[in-house]
Write an enzyme that holds these catalytic residues in place. Structure first.
Site, PDB file in Angstrom:
ATOM      1  N   CYS A   1      -5.158   2.741  -5.292  1.00 30.30           N
ATOM      2  CA  CYS A   1      -6.462   2.630  -4.620  1.00 30.30           C
ATOM      3  C   CYS A   1      -6.370   2.439  -3.110  1.00 30.30           C
ATOM      4  CB  CYS A   1      -7.242   1.476  -5.244  1.00 30.30           C
ATOM      5  SG  CYS A   1      -7.735   1.837  -6.918  1.00 30.30           S
ATOM      6  N   ILE A   2      -5.878   1.265  -2.689  1.00 30.83           N
ATOM      7  CA  ILE A   2      -6.018   0.889  -1.272  1.00 30.83           C
ATOM      8  C   ILE A   2      -5.297   1.866  -0.323  1.00 30.83           C
ATOM      9  CG2 ILE A   2      -5.901  -1.044   0.380  1.00 30.83           C
ATOM     10  CD1 ILE A   2      -7.616  -1.708  -2.039  1.00 30.83           C
TER      11      ILE A   2
END
Ligand SMILES: NC(=O)c1ccc[n+]([C@@H]2O[C@H](COP(=O)([O-])OP(=O)(O)OC[C@H]3O[C@@H](n4cnc5c(N)ncnc54)[C@H](O)[C@@H]3O)[C@@H](O)[C@H]2O)c1
Length: 436
Positions: free
Chosen positions: A275-276
């Site tokens: 994700c990040i």
């Protein structure tokens, strides 16, 4: 005869709707289990034969999902897994939870989403609800998914229904899971939003409708960009504080006592996971298509991706103070998953740290109860036990991931030198401990 929306809503409310979930990974499997637990018949679709076989025999490979839960659902006929995409047409709802990585030139790779949508299109029928959950750039649902599905001649909002609902799962989080994390939904039409909301409300405590799929897609990207930027800020604070001789951890802890206007983020060895490091790039890529440069996102990416090199610099510095050079030093990495209490190695900063150290001649071993075998470049090795004998043979122990159940007293007792990138040894002291 009732219209398609009313019929589907009734099936959802009386739980006779057959639910299909495409992609049985960290996102799709917990969702399937939640729907199964409230009494829906759920089919999980995946292209990975091993995963499907494992689920058919009631075995989970996702730490947040217990095998006994999967087995119970399989035995009671509420959950089955399959590779047979032809069965998609039997579903009343299909939720897409497939990967959305970056390609070689760091642009969005929607190939998994597109192939899933093409499979769904081939069996699309009136009254079906399709929901995309994979994280993606604003516009994917209406620019990419919608035209493909409408190739069938069926019309979204009238014949079938289409919505985006971002997944917010936080693997390893013991407090918040699929059920008690509020869910955002945005449909192509108000009927699409209403149906998607009705579906999730059966299994998720709170469902929040937004104006449409673009807003829903952007919500997820804002959340992850917020994290990326704040982590970058605090990582830069850590670098600055080291230069100025200030303990950044003490500063954050004290700042966090302010009851308003401050949210603590912590420095670390770099960001990992699906994700990040990736999602903000989906947003900046889309913005760039319309001529907008998102400077914060790019800067945060640069700062965060430099952290593994910074950790290596700090290891070199620490070894040097002990009259050792990196070349030939024995280094034990404690924790290699990208964050605590999970087994996910995707984009883990430990991989970069290990290859940077190995290239400079260090002899690497690792310990991670969640990752029994690790392959970095050509080298494959097994997790080592934290025995006093092994620890004593190491020139330096580097804590990269702070799994909750690690015995840090053991680490501290038998190590000559420790570089702690996560403040895992908070409260424990010794002259041989170096914090990030
Ligand atoms: N993992 C997380 O923490 C997390 C959190 C929030 C959002 N997301 C997003 O959710 C999406 C899924 O992520 P994940 O972590 O569950 O991925 P994952 O890799 O764990 O699982 C994806 C699954 O999809 C399967 N798959 C790929 N192509 C397929 C196809 N055409 N048909 C059927 N199955 C297919 C893969 O075999 C795999 O089992 C991504 O967009 C991700 O960004 C992930």
């Amino acid at each position: 005869m009732k219209d398609a929306a009313k019929q589907l809503e009734e099936k959802i409310r009386n739980k006779t709707a057959r639910l299909g979930i495409v992609g049985m990974g960290y996102v799709g499997l917990p969702l399937a289990v939640e729907f199964g637990k409230v009494g829906f018949k759920v089919t999980g679709f995946d292209v990975d034969q091993d995963r499907v076989k494992s689920l058919q025999s009631g075995k989970s490979y996702i730490p947040d999902v217990r095998s006994d839960e999967v087995r119970h659902l399989v035995d009671s006929g509420l959950f089955q897994a399959t590779t047979d995409i032809a069965a998609l047409k039997k579903m009343d709802t299909v939720t897409i939870c497939v990967p959305t990585p970056l390609n070689k030139v760091k642009a969005p790779d929607l190939s998994f989403v597109i192939s899933s949508v093409e499979n769904i299109r081939d069996g699309l029928h009136a009254g079906q609800l399709i929901i995309l959950e994979s994280t993606t750039y604003p516009g994917t649902t209406d620019e990419v998914v919608l035209p493909k599905l409408e190739e069938t001649g069926l019309k979204a909002g009238k014949d079938f229904f289409l919505a985006f609902s971002p997944e917010r799962v936080d693997p390893g989080n013991k407090q918040f899971g699929t059920k008690n994390t509020p869910k955002i939904v945005g449909g192509i039409t108000s009927d699409c939003t209403r149906l998607a909301k009705a579906l999730y409300e059966q299994a998720v405590d709170t469902v929040i409708p937004v104006s449409g799929p673009r807003a829903a897609e952007t919500v997820k990207l804002l959340e992850n960009t917020f994290r990326s930027v704040n982590i970058a800020l605090v990582n830069e604070m850590a670098l600055m504080s080291h230069q100025l001789g200030i303990d950044v951890w003490e500063v954050i802890e004290a700042a966090a006592t302010k009851p308003f206007g401050f949210l603590p983020f912590y420095p670390g060895p770099g960001i990992g996971g699906h994700c990040i490091p990736i999602d903000p790039v989906y947003l900046s890529w889309k913005a760039r298509q319309s001529g907008f440069e998102s400077r914060f996102i790019d800067l945060a990416g640069q700062i965060n991706s430099r952290m593994p090199e910074y950790v290596v610099e700090r290891i070199v510095e620490a070894l040097n103070e002990h009259q050792k050079c990196l070349n030939g030093s024995k280094i034990l990495i404690v924790g290699v998953a990208y964050k605590k209490d999970i087994n996910d190695m995707r984009e883990s900063p430990a991989l970069d740290i290990i290859s940077l150290l190995s290239r400079r001649g260090a002899e690497i071993s690792y310990h991670d109860p969640y990752v029994p075998v690790l392959k970095v470049e050509e080298l494959e090795q097994h997790s080592r036990e934290l025995t006093p004998e092994w620890m004593e043979r190491q020139d330096c122990v580097v804590i990269v991931t702070n799994h909750s159940d690690l015995d840090y007293n053991k680490v501290i007792k038998s190590s000559k030198l420790i570089v702690d990138t996560r403040n895992a040894l908070k409260g424990l002291s010794g002259t041989h401990i170096v914090r990030l």
